[in-house]
Design an enzyme around this catalytic site. Structure first.
Site, short mmCIF file in Angstrom:
data_model
loop_
_atom_site.label_atom_id
_atom_site.label_comp_id
_atom_site.label_asym_id
_atom_site.label_seq_id
_atom_site.Cartn_x
_atom_site.Cartn_y
_atom_site.Cartn_z
N GLU A 185 -13.54 -52.24 15.66
CA GLU A 185 -13.12 -51.35 14.58
C GLU A 185 -11.61 -51.44 14.47
O GLU A 185 -10.90 -51.36 15.48
CB GLU A 185 -13.53 -49.91 14.86
N GLU B 61 -5.08 -43.82 9.56
CA GLU B 61 -5.75 -42.52 9.65
C GLU B 61 -4.67 -41.45 9.61
O GLU B 61 -3.58 -41.64 10.13
CB GLU B 61 -6.54 -42.38 10.94
#
Length: 140
Positions: free
Chosen positions: A28, A33
């Site tokens: 990932e 974020e």
């Protein structure tokens, strides 16, 4: 980006083999974020076997106006490195190797979660916010 406690916008990628390899073996790559509980701090993170969840390989960059102005979030992803940038400023340089899951096809996800482990507690008075993306570019 959206504002408000509990918002959790992200630009991220998962390995195409998630259906067979599972997570985190598929890899990932979190290009960006941000959480409303920690305004203006953006994260660039990699999850892979031995470095996932709360033990992921992560770096952060503080920008003063993440929720009020557009910014450019990018990675330069190569067989030997993955470099993370905000507004063309490098903030994470990761050494990629053939033993890691970052040398295969990935797919892109753009989402805004609410709450969760990273998003944190949602403001009880939260009603709405906006996650606006101006453009996406992918170069090969």
């Amino acid at each position: 980006m959206p504002a408000g406690r509990g918002t959790w916008p992200a630009l991220w990628m998962l390995g195409n083999n998630i259906g067979t390899a599972g997570w985190p073996a598929c890899g990932e790559i979190d290009i960006m974020e941000h959480t409303g509980n920690n305004l203006n701090k953006v994260l660039g993170t990699l999850h892979y076997p031995g470095r996932s969840g709360g033990n992921a390989d992560s770096s952060s960059k503080t920008i003063s106006n993440a929720t009020t102005e557009f910014h450019i979030y990018s990675i330069d992803w190569r067989a030997d490195s993955i470099k993370f940038y905000v507004d063309n400023q490098l903030f994470k340089n990761f050494t990629n190797t053939s033993s890691l899951p970052f040398n295969q096809n990935f797919f892109l996800i753009m989402n805004c979660a609410m709450g969760g482990n990273l998003g944190g507690a949602i403001d009880p008075n939260f009603s709405s916010s906006t996650f606006e993306i101006d453009y996406v570019r992918v170069y090969n």
